[in-house]
Structure formats: structure tokens, C-alpha cells
Design an enzyme around this catalytic site. Structure first.
Site, PDB file in Angstrom:
ATOM      1  N   ARG A   1      39.699  40.801  18.498  1.00 51.53           N
ATOM      2  CA  ARG A   1      39.584  40.404  19.337  1.00 51.53           C
ATOM      3  C   ARG A   1      38.009  40.747  19.442  1.00 51.53           C
ATOM      4  NH1 ARG A   1      42.415  41.660  24.779  1.00 51.53           N
ATOM      5  NH2 ARG A   1      41.198  40.245  26.017  1.00 51.53           N
TER       6      ARG A   1
ATOM      7  N   ASP B   1      44.454  35.112  33.184  1.00 59.17           N
ATOM      8  CA  ASP B   1      45.212  35.262  32.585  1.00 59.17           C
ATOM      9  C   ASP B   1      47.362  34.801  32.779  1.00 59.17           C
ATOM     10  OD1 ASP B   1      43.900  37.323  31.467  1.00 59.17           O
ATOM     11  OD2 ASP B   1      43.628  39.004  33.743  1.00 59.17           O
TER      12      ASP B   1
ATOM     13  N   ARG C   1      52.043  39.667  28.313  1.00 56.50           N
ATOM     14  CA  ARG C   1      52.149  38.448  28.805  1.00 56.50           C
ATOM     15  C   ARG C   1      53.260  37.444  29.189  1.00 56.50           C
ATOM     16  NH1 ARG C   1      48.580  40.195  33.587  1.00 56.50           N
ATOM     17  NH2 ARG C   1      46.577  40.900  32.592  1.00 56.50           N
TER      18      ARG C   1
HETATM   19  C1  S3P Z   1      39.256  41.002  33.195  1.00 61.57           C
HETATM   20  C2  S3P Z   1      38.932  39.712  33.081  1.00 61.57           C
HETATM   21  C3  S3P Z   1      39.688  38.548  32.354  1.00 61.57           C
HETATM   22  C4  S3P Z   1      41.078  39.248  31.941  1.00 61.57           C
HETATM   23  C5  S3P Z   1      41.562  40.602  31.437  1.00 61.57           C
HETATM   24  C6  S3P Z   1      40.633  41.577  32.823  1.00 61.57           C
HETATM   25  C7  S3P Z   1      39.056  41.886  34.263  1.00 61.57           C
HETATM   26  O1  S3P Z   1      38.588  38.896  30.901  1.00 61.57           O
HETATM   27  O2  S3P Z   1      41.677  38.024  31.265  1.00 61.57           O
HETATM   28  O3  S3P Z   1      42.927  40.390  31.800  1.00 61.57           O
HETATM   29  O4  S3P Z   1      39.501  43.215  33.983  1.00 61.57           O
HETATM   30  O5  S3P Z   1      37.679  41.383  33.922  1.00 61.57           O
HETATM   31  P1  S3P Z   1      37.648  37.417  30.384  1.00 61.57           P
HETATM   32  O6  S3P Z   1      36.599  37.789  31.106  1.00 61.57           O
HETATM   33  O7  S3P Z   1      37.441  37.799  29.035  1.00 61.57           O
HETATM   34  O8  S3P Z   1      38.250  36.281  31.121  1.00 61.57           O
END
Ligand code: S3P
Length: 455
Positions: A123, A316, A391
Site C-alpha cells: 500500500r 470502506d 471486508r
Molecule cells: C481511516 C480512514 C480511511 C479508511 C480506513 C480508516 C481512518 O482511510 O478507509 O479504514 O481511521 O482514518 P483513508 O483515509 O486512507 O481513506
């Protein structure tokens, strides 16, 4: 590998205790760690991802205790109190742990190496590495912008003015955490509004933070004071029993204490537009967040168009939304989905492949997905590769509750990162999830009672 089969269930009925919010749990631990004094966290999510955060903070010198009575205690080390860990910090599968902790560590005089599992190591981290470098942190040169990465922080970071190139609460939060120890005022402009738990919770710890629409300003040099945090149940975890109940004729399922923060509520809005019977009861504020009890009844769903500006508030939830869309009557269209390609898996590709295997007609674009629902569940009868993605695993188990032929997932272990009791909780309301070994013991009787007995 822990393979699970999901077979057609009868009408789902009952109550599920949804575990604590993952985003809030990570933040409660991290903010407690850099506070003065003790922080008590009620209802923390005790799951793989959150334990990665807890263990990393311990390795950085924080005392964190699970008191065993549903309360976690954190003895803060103060704003400059971290020490360099002796071993690499293992972030497991957790992007939130990694990116937020990088922001936190950046403002300390420590060196830490971040490592992760196969999914996390693919990632993109440059989204936090670049702005943290601009503030004065240094990173060993891993050209790929992926883990493993070694970060050397600095007590003399400089505040920056930064326009986020992606809609990301993780990047926003990392920069705010670094900004706490920076000289000057950190100014951030979001691309779109994303979850605001960092801003709200920093307020609870006594930090002054100014927000106006997409603009956020935080003055460096502020101290956090330990406090009590009450964690609501996670709306992203609640999404799985919600969709399962909607797809199940005659079902009635209740979920209590669910966080309904508007920046997390996109899936529920969309489902209601599709005709979902979801009632919100007892709306109240708990620890600065609005929560409600949800009652979900089995409902026929129609196809829907998800506006691109709603994506951050259901980021998500697209895997489980795609399951709902696949069973709905009519076409569902989604756009602005580029970020799905860099989640725990490439969720756009993995969902498109899995649903196609199940017999769903769909079109996958670069950042779009169009699903042609027929109003009846697809046929199923396949094994899905979950690609280390909790998920994806839960979404296909939910789909298997309505397909004529069972759906098998190759590995259910990623579910432990966010919803440790998912299998048991769903079986308790009538789902038929069982291990492949259970099938081997008794290949004929897959009835719910039998499965319960085998567990
Ligand atoms: C999260 C932000 C989201 C989400 C992740 C949790 C967080 O990611 O997809 O599961 O706790 O700030 P991104 O900020 O990269 O979109």
C-alpha cells in the site's frame, strides 16, 4: 488458512453486539499515549489492527493495560516522551496504524522501522512520507514508497500548509499529529470532507483546533491531557449484519450504539434510497459522537446511483454495498472509486472478480463499477480469494446467506483485524457459516442447529 462456507440461511432474527469503532480505537490509544496523565478507554475494539497500534505504542515506551473489565488504561508519556523501539514496529494489516503512527513518531527524536504483512507492504505510503519530509522528518530511501520504511523524527519539525491530493482521513490525521510538535501553525485543506475523529478527539484531550469546511488549522506546541473516551460501535462493521438482514426475507435484526457520524453514514443513506427498512432509535451523543440503535428489516432493494461526492462517507463499505447492489432490482452505478484500489486489497478488482464468479453481470472501469441486479440473488457456488482483506471476506460470507449454492471464502482469518466475533455473532442470528472441517465431519446436515452444535 481458515476456509469458511456460507450457506443459504433462513430468516435472520435477533440482536448483534457490534464491536467498537476501529478508527476511534486507534486514535484513543495514540492520543492517550502522548498525553499527560492517564486515559481510560471504554469499549475499545480488541482486534488485530488495534493491537498493532497498542503494541507499537508500548514499544515506543507507553504503558497500556487491558484492565479486563472492558476498560483500557493508557499512562501517557507526554508530547516528547517516546523512545526509539528496539525492534521494527509490526503494523500487521493496518494502514491506519501505520500512517497515523508515522505522523506521531515524526515529531519525536526517535528512529523506528515500520513493517507490515503482504497486503500492507503493497500500500502507498508516499502520501504521508512526502508531507512529513517537508516538515523535517527523514525516511530511509525505499524507492517504492512502501513498507518497510525507517523513519527518523525530529523535535524541531516545521509546520506546513498542505492541500491534500487525496480524500484521506489517514493523511489528514498524520499531518495533524506531526503538527502537534511542529513550530508554527499547520494548515491543511482537505480535498473532500473525510471522517473527523482526529479533530473531535483532539478537542476532548484539550487541544484547540480550528476547522472551517475543508480548512483545518492547528498550532504546534499544545499539550494533551489524559481523559476518558467512550468508543461507539463501528458503523463499518455494522454494515455487514445490516446488509445481511436487508437481503433476508422477513428478517428483523437490531444493532445498538452504532456511530452515525455523517461522515461515515453514506452506506446507510444509500441503502435507504434503495428502499431499505432501517429505523434509527434513541439518537444520543456519547463521548462527543452521535450514536443510535438500528433496527433493520428484510427489504426488497432497487438499484441506485451513488454520487461520487458520497464516496468518502462510505469508503470502506463498497464491498458490502456491491453485494447489496448485486441482489437489488436494477442497475447500480458507482464512480470516483480510485481509492478502493489501494485498500487492504484492490477492492474494485477483487469484488468485480468475485461477483462475476458468482454469476453477477457487471462492468468494472478504472474508478467506476456498474452492477446489473436482477432482483434475485446470484447463483454462488464458488470459492472466493479474500486477498488478506477482512471486508472482502465478510462481504462474500453475507452474499452466501442468500445464494442458492454456498459460497466458500479461502481465508477468514483477516476478519480478526476488525470484527473478531463476526462468525459467531452472525450464526447466532441464523446465518450458516461453518468451517470446511465441519463439513467434512458431517457432509449432509448443514442445518443451523447442527452447525451450532459443531462450533
Ligand atoms: C481511516 C480512514 C480511511 C479508511 C480506513 C480508516 C481512518 O482511510 O478507509 O479504514 O481511521 O482514518 P483513508 O483515509 O486512507 O481513506
Amino acid at each position: 488458512m481458515n476456509s469458511i462456507i456460507s450457506s443459504k440461511s433462513s430468516s435472520l432474527q435477533g440482536h448483534i453486539r457490534v464491536p467498537g469503532d476501529k478508527s476511534i480505537s486507534h486514535r484513543a490509544l495514540m492520543f492517550g499515549a502522548i498525553s499527560e496523565g492517564e486515559t481510560l478507554v471504554y469499549g475499545l475494539l480488541n482486534s488485530g489492527d488495534v493491537l498493532c497500534t497498542a503494541n507499537a505504542l508500548r514499544a515506543l515506551g507507553t504503558k497500556i493495560t487491558d484492565r479486563g473489565d472492558g476498560v483500557w488504561s493508557i499512562q501517557g508519556v507526554g508530547s516528547k516522551g517516546f523512545k526509539s523501539p528496539q525492534n521494527p514496529l509490526n503494523m500487521g494489516n493496518s494502514g491506519t496504524s501505520t500512517r497515523l503512527l508515522m505522523g506521531l513518531v515524526a515529531g519525536h527524536d526517535v528512529t523506528a522501522t515500520f513493517i507490515g504483512d503482504e497486503s500492507l507492504s503493497k500500500r502507498p505510503m508516499n502520501r504521508v512520507v512526502e508531507p512529513l519530509r517537508q516538515m523535517g522528518a527523514s525516511f530511509g530511501d525505499n524507492e517504492t514508497g512502501c513498507l518497510p520504511l525507517t523513519l527518523t523524527g525530529s523535535k524541531t519539525l516545521n509546520a506546513i500548509t498542505y492541500k491534500l491530493p487525496v480524500a484521506s482521513a489517514q493523511v489528514k490525521s498524520a499531518l495533524l499529529l506531526a503538527g502537534l510538535n511542529a513550530k508554527g501553525t499547520t494548515h491543511i485543506t482537505e480535498l473532500e470532507l473525510t471522517r473527523d475523529y482526529t479533530e473531535t478527539m483532539l478537542g476532548a484531550f484539550g487541544v484547540t483546533i480550528n476547522t472551517k469546511g475543508l480548512e483545518i488549522a492547528l498550532e504546534g506546541g499544545q499539550f494533551l491531557e489524559g481523559c476518558a473516551i467512550d468508543v461507539p460501535a463501528d458503523p463499518s462493521s455494522a454494515a455487514f449484519p445490516t446488509v445481511a438482514a436487508l437481503l433476508s426475507e422477513g428478517a428483523e435484526v437490531s444493532l445498538n450504539n452504532i456511530g452515525i457520524n455523517a461522515r461515515r453514514f453514506g452506506l446507510y443513506e444509500t441503502l435507504i434510497e434503495m428502499g431499505a427498512d432501517i429505523t434509527l432509535k434513541n439518537k444520543r451523543t456519547q463521548g462527543g459522537e452521535v450514536v443510535a440503535d438500528l433496527i433493520i428489516k428484510g427489504s426488497p432493494l432497487k438499484g441506485v446511483n451513488v454520487p461520487a461526492n458520497r464516496v468518502p462517507s462510505m469508503i470502506d463499505e463498497f464491498p458490502i454495498f456491491a453485494v447489496a447492489a448485486a441482489c437489488a432490482d436494477g442497475i447500480s452505478m458507482m464512480s470516483g472509486l480510485a481509492e478502493l484500489r489501494v485498500k487492504e486489497s484492490d477492492r474494485l478488482a477483487v469484488m468485480a472478480k468475485g461477483l462475476t464468479q458468482c454469476g453477477v453481470q457487471l462492468e468494472e472501469g478504472e474508478d467506476t463499477l456498474i452492477i446489473h441486479g436482477t432482483g434475485a440473488p446470484p447463483r454462488g457456488g464458488v470459492t472466493i480469494e479474500t486477498a488478506l482483506d477482512h471486508r472482502i471476506a465478510m462481504s462474500f460470507l453475507v452474499l452466501g446467506t442468500v445464494t442458492d449454492d454456498p459460497i466458500t471464502i479461502d481465508d477468514a482469518s483477516p476478519i480478526l483485524t476488525s470484527f473478531p466475533n463476526f462468525i459467531e455473532s452472525m450464526n447466532d442470528i441464523g446465518a450458516c457459516f461453518h468451517t470446511v472441517e465441519a463439513q467434512a465431519i458431517d457432509p449432509i446436515d448443514f442445518s443451523h442447529e447442527k452447525i451450532k452444535h459443531l462450533r
